[in-house]
Write a protein that holds these residues in place. Structure first.
Motif, PDB file in Angstrom:
ATOM      1  N   ILE A 295       5.047   7.444  -0.510  1.00  0.00           N
ATOM      2  CA  ILE A 295       4.933   7.077   0.899  1.00  0.00           C
ATOM      3  C   ILE A 295       4.168   5.770   0.994  1.00  0.00           C
ATOM      4  O   ILE A 295       3.328   5.464   0.154  1.00  0.00           O
ATOM      5  N   ARG A 296       4.504   4.990   2.021  1.00  0.00           N
ATOM      6  CA  ARG A 296       3.801   3.744   2.302  1.00  0.00           C
ATOM      7  C   ARG A 296       2.867   3.977   3.482  1.00  0.00           C
ATOM      8  O   ARG A 296       2.895   5.035   4.107  1.00  0.00           O
ATOM      9  N   ALA A 297       2.045   2.985   3.788  1.00  0.00           N
ATOM     10  CA  ALA A 297       1.097   3.121   4.884  1.00  0.00           C
ATOM     11  C   ALA A 297       1.797   3.292   6.227  1.00  0.00           C
ATOM     12  O   ALA A 297       1.268   3.926   7.134  1.00  0.00           O
ATOM     13  N   ASP A 298       3.017   2.771   6.366  1.00  0.00           N
ATOM     14  CA  ASP A 298       3.734   2.885   7.635  1.00  0.00           C
ATOM     15  C   ASP A 298       4.756   4.025   7.647  1.00  0.00           C
ATOM     16  O   ASP A 298       5.551   4.127   8.566  1.00  0.00           O
TER      17      ASP A 298
ATOM     18  N   ILE B 207       0.855  -1.187   0.000  1.00  0.00           N
ATOM     19  CA  ILE B 207       0.000   0.000   0.000  1.00  0.00           C
ATOM     20  C   ILE B 207       0.891   1.237   0.000  1.00  0.00           C
ATOM     21  O   ILE B 207       1.456   1.607   1.022  1.00  0.00           O
ATOM     22  N   SER B 208       1.048   1.851  -1.172  1.00  0.00           N
ATOM     23  CA  SER B 208       1.859   3.064  -1.264  1.00  0.00           C
ATOM     24  C   SER B 208       1.233   4.004  -2.281  1.00  0.00           C
ATOM     25  O   SER B 208       0.498   3.579  -3.163  1.00  0.00           O
ATOM     26  N   ARG B 209       1.536   5.276  -2.120  1.00  0.00           N
ATOM     27  CA  ARG B 209       0.991   6.300  -3.017  1.00  0.00           C
ATOM     28  C   ARG B 209       2.061   7.314  -3.340  1.00  0.00           C
ATOM     29  O   ARG B 209       2.952   7.572  -2.542  1.00  0.00           O
ATOM     30  N   TRP B 210       1.951   7.918  -4.509  1.00  0.00           N
ATOM     31  CA  TRP B 210       2.809   9.039  -4.866  1.00  0.00           C
ATOM     32  C   TRP B 210       2.329  10.250  -4.088  1.00  0.00           C
ATOM     33  O   TRP B 210       1.126  10.454  -3.900  1.00  0.00           O
ATOM     34  N   VAL B 211       3.261  11.069  -3.658  1.00  0.00           N
ATOM     35  CA  VAL B 211       2.912  12.303  -2.974  1.00  0.00           C
ATOM     36  C   VAL B 211       2.633  13.350  -4.042  1.00  0.00           C
ATOM     37  O   VAL B 211       3.449  13.578  -4.928  1.00  0.00           O
ATOM     38  N   LEU B 212       1.458  13.971  -3.970  1.00  0.00           N
ATOM     39  CA  LEU B 212       1.086  15.011  -4.922  1.00  0.00           C
ATOM     40  C   LEU B 212       1.439  16.378  -4.364  1.00  0.00           C
ATOM     41  O   LEU B 212       1.339  16.622  -3.161  1.00  0.00           O
ATOM     42  N   CYS B 213       1.847  17.262  -5.247  1.00  0.00           N
ATOM     43  CA  CYS B 213       2.209  18.621  -4.859  1.00  0.00           C
ATOM     44  C   CYS B 213       0.958  19.361  -4.386  1.00  0.00           C
ATOM     45  O   CYS B 213      -0.051  19.398  -5.094  1.00  0.00           O
ATOM     46  N   PRO B 214       0.996  19.972  -3.187  1.00  0.00           N
ATOM     47  CA  PRO B 214      -0.170  20.716  -2.718  1.00  0.00           C
ATOM     48  C   PRO B 214      -0.416  22.003  -3.502  1.00  0.00           C
ATOM     49  O   PRO B 214      -1.530  22.512  -3.524  1.00  0.00           O
TER      50      PRO B 214
ATOM     51  N   ALA C 135       3.296  13.631   7.191  1.00  0.00           N
ATOM     52  CA  ALA C 135       2.567  12.501   6.620  1.00  0.00           C
ATOM     53  C   ALA C 135       2.500  11.374   7.640  1.00  0.00           C
ATOM     54  O   ALA C 135       3.489  11.053   8.296  1.00  0.00           O
ATOM     55  N   LYS C 136       1.314  10.793   7.766  1.00  0.00           N
ATOM     56  CA  LYS C 136       1.099   9.646   8.646  1.00  0.00           C
ATOM     57  C   LYS C 136      -0.140   8.908   8.151  1.00  0.00           C
ATOM     58  O   LYS C 136      -1.151   9.544   7.839  1.00  0.00           O
ATOM     59  N   ASN C 137      -0.054   7.591   8.036  1.00  0.00           N
ATOM     60  CA  ASN C 137      -1.159   6.743   7.555  1.00  0.00           C
ATOM     61  C   ASN C 137      -1.673   7.199   6.191  1.00  0.00           C
ATOM     62  O   ASN C 137      -2.877   7.269   5.960  1.00  0.00           O
ATOM     63  N   LEU C 138      -0.769   7.532   5.280  1.00  0.00           N
ATOM     64  CA  LEU C 138      -1.074   7.979   3.913  1.00  0.00           C
ATOM     65  C   LEU C 138      -1.842   9.303   3.881  1.00  0.00           C
ATOM     66  O   LEU C 138      -2.394   9.677   2.858  1.00  0.00           O
ATOM     67  N   GLN C 139      -1.885  10.046   4.986  1.00  0.00           N
ATOM     68  CA  GLN C 139      -2.540  11.344   5.036  1.00  0.00           C
ATOM     69  C   GLN C 139      -1.467  12.429   5.061  1.00  0.00           C
ATOM     70  O   GLN C 139      -0.578  12.420   5.906  1.00  0.00           O
TER      71      GLN C 139
END
Length: 62
Positions: free
Chosen positions: A25-28, A8-15, A49-53
């Motif tokens: 980032i991964r879930a952990d 479970i990982s996601r690319w970080v999007l530019c705010p 970032a924490k828990n993909l948030q």
């Protein structure tokens, strides 16, 4: 054997512009005061970032 969390990982999007950055980032993953750089709009933003948030840290005006 691979861990379920690492899948479970996601690319970080530019705010600022919403495009993909070079960071994933991964879930952990836990980030605090991380300077996120966007290669498209060339802006740097502090994030947590924490828990993909992802949370944008507002810098105080000098």
């Amino acid at each position: 054997m691979e861990n379920h969390i690492s899948k479970i990982s996601r690319w970080v999007l530019c705010p600022a512009c919403g495009s993909k950055t070079r960071d994933r980032i991964r879930a952990d993953t836990i980030l605090k005061n991380y300077p996120l750089y966007c290669p498209k709009c060339k802006k740097e933003t502090l994030i947590d970032a924490k828990n993909l948030q992802i949370t944008v840290i507002k810098e105080p005006d000098a």
